[in-house]
Scaffold this active site. Structure first.
Site, short mmCIF file in Angstrom:
data_model
loop_
_atom_site.label_atom_id
_atom_site.label_comp_id
_atom_site.label_asym_id
_atom_site.label_seq_id
_atom_site.Cartn_x
_atom_site.Cartn_y
_atom_site.Cartn_z
N GLU A 26 0.83 -1.20 0.00
CA GLU A 26 0.00 0.00 0.00
C GLU A 26 0.87 1.25 0.00
OE1 GLU A 26 -3.90 -1.49 2.58
OE2 GLU A 26 -2.28 -0.43 3.60
N CYS A 27 0.58 2.17 -0.90
CA CYS A 27 1.15 3.52 -0.91
C CYS A 27 2.68 3.51 -0.86
CB CYS A 27 0.56 4.33 0.23
SG CYS A 27 0.68 6.11 -0.01
#
Length: 434
Positions: A319-320
């Protein structure tokens, strides 16, 4: 567990520090659990310092009403009081359906306001009255004034408030300031002075705020929710490797607890060039990779291990900041390239305009996170921007939010999926099977 919610009329009112100070002060007498309204990763770190226990996010958008109530009940077991820190102003959010006000209503939690009184006096009475009577279906029980300059200033503010009990104040003090960075408050990992700051603030709170009244105002009304039994695996657990260090520290405590039911979790540090050789699944969360570009570029053993695991078909979810690390290059503010893992042929500029907000994703391809055609909600929170994307396979169509490119998110290669959206695993649409 009794519970109380601390909110304000806006961001920047001093909620995080005063909430943490109250948590720490009450922890001398009670067992206190911290909670945070919304998707924030940083504030819960302050709560943990204050109480000694992990703080739990309660997000109506990502989790839904029932899961929020379940989490509050589950993580409140064996605690005397839960203190929920609100987000932004009391009625702010996507709309009021996802605001701190709605959270208080759903969880039947009374509210104490924290109002920054710098440069105002009697006007605080109008602010408190407006917040109290804008909606009539929640209980605003008390108010704490912040940045009070003198006893005279306090009396002006106190005398202006009607129908809400004034619980005290925190005096103006130039030492009571949490520094900010581009993604909000500095993380606990970055700032070891935070412990001393919370300790100092709690001493002021003990002196100037009626802590006994706060505990008295807290509600223990039944949440009317059934708690399912923990479905922890009875068999041999597979091993999941989770990246955790100052570059990758954005994880929801409940997500980790959900994964613990199925996996033996082993943490590794890309900054220290670590890896977990026998991992059967890998999770790389968000954080601040842009602040550690040189170290991450030098993490050759970790990058080689991740690339080999991806090619071998091991399930990797990022994620991210994890997406950034699995990309080909990160380009800093001086336009210097820093070589990353290279699982995805994507180049990302590390500092651009802030992207922040809730997301809604539709799974358009089979993957191990969300069943195809299902919709899941998350949130985006970054200042980076892809400037070259040479990937064709994405598992999510972005219905709300930005994603990676062209309203697409969840880039996929083999069994590796990486997205800008952060997800909360309590969402019933997710199948966290890894």
């Amino acid at each position: 567990m009794k519970r109380i919610l601390l909110s304000s009329d806006r961001s920047g009112s001093g909620k995080t520090l005063i909430t943490s100070a109250i948590m720490r002060a009450l922890s001398k007498k009670y067992k206190v659990r911290g909670f945070k309204a919304g998707p924030d990763f940083i504030d819960p770190g302050y709560h943990k310092i204050a109480t000694g226990f992990p703080s739990i996010n309660l997000d109506l958008w990502m989790m839904g009403k029932n899961n929020v109530k379940r989490s509050l009940a589950k993580y409140g077991k064996e605690f005397d009081i839960g203190i929920i820190e609100g987000v932004m102003g009391l009625y702010d959010g996507v709309d009021t359906l996802y605001s701190t006000y709605e959270l208080a209503k759903v969880t039947k939690t009374p509210i104490i306001l924290i109002i920054n009184c710098s440069n105002i006096g009697s006007t605080v009475g109008a602010i408190v009255k407006g917040l109290k009577y804008y909606r009539s279906d929640v209980s605003i029980r008390g108010v704490i004034f912040n940045k009070i300059a003198s006893e005279t200033h306090y009396n002006y503010c106190r005398n202006a408030v009607e129908d809400v009990e004034v619980l005290g104040y925190v005096p103006f003090d130039k030492n009571l300031e949490i520094k900010s960075r581009h993604l909000g408050l500095v993380t606990v990992e970055d700032n070891r002075e935070v412990q001393n700051l919370i300790r100092y603030a709690s001493e002021l709170v003990e002196k100037y705020v009626d802590l006994d009244k706060i505990y008295e105002m807290a509600s223990d009304e039944d949440l009317e929710i059934d708690l399912p039994e923990d479905n922890e695996s009875n068999g041999v657990k597979r091993k999941m490797a989770i990246a955790y260090d100052p570059a990758f520290s954005f994880y929801y405590q409940e997500n980790l607890d959900i994964l613990k039911n199925k996996y033996e979790l082993e943490f590794f540090s890309p900054l220290n060039n670590e890896y977990v050789e026998d991992a059967e699944a890998i999770y790389i969360g968000g954080g601040y990779p842009e602040l550690h570009l040189n170290e991450l570029e030098k993490s050759t053993r970790t990058k080689k291990w991740l690339k080999n695991m991806s090619y071998a078909g091991v399930k990797i979810y990022a994620e991210c900041g994890g997406l950034m690390y699995l990309s080909k290059n990160l380009i800093d503010e001086n336009n210097k390239n820093h070589s990353m893992t290279g699982i995805f042929d994507i180049d990302i500029k590390t500092k651009d305009k802030l992207t922040i907000g809730y997301t809604e994703l539709e799974a358009v391809k089979e993957n191990f996170i969300v069943n195809k055609n299902n919709v899941v909600r998350g949130h985006e929170f970054h200042v980076s921007k892809p400037i070259s994307v040479n990937e064709k396979e994405f598992v999510f169509k972005v219905r709300i939010g930005k994603g990676i490119i062209n309203k697409l998110d969840g880039v996929k290669s083999n069994n590796t999926v990486a997205s800008y959206s952060h997800l909360h695993f309590s969402n019933f649409q997710l199948r966290i099977v890894f």
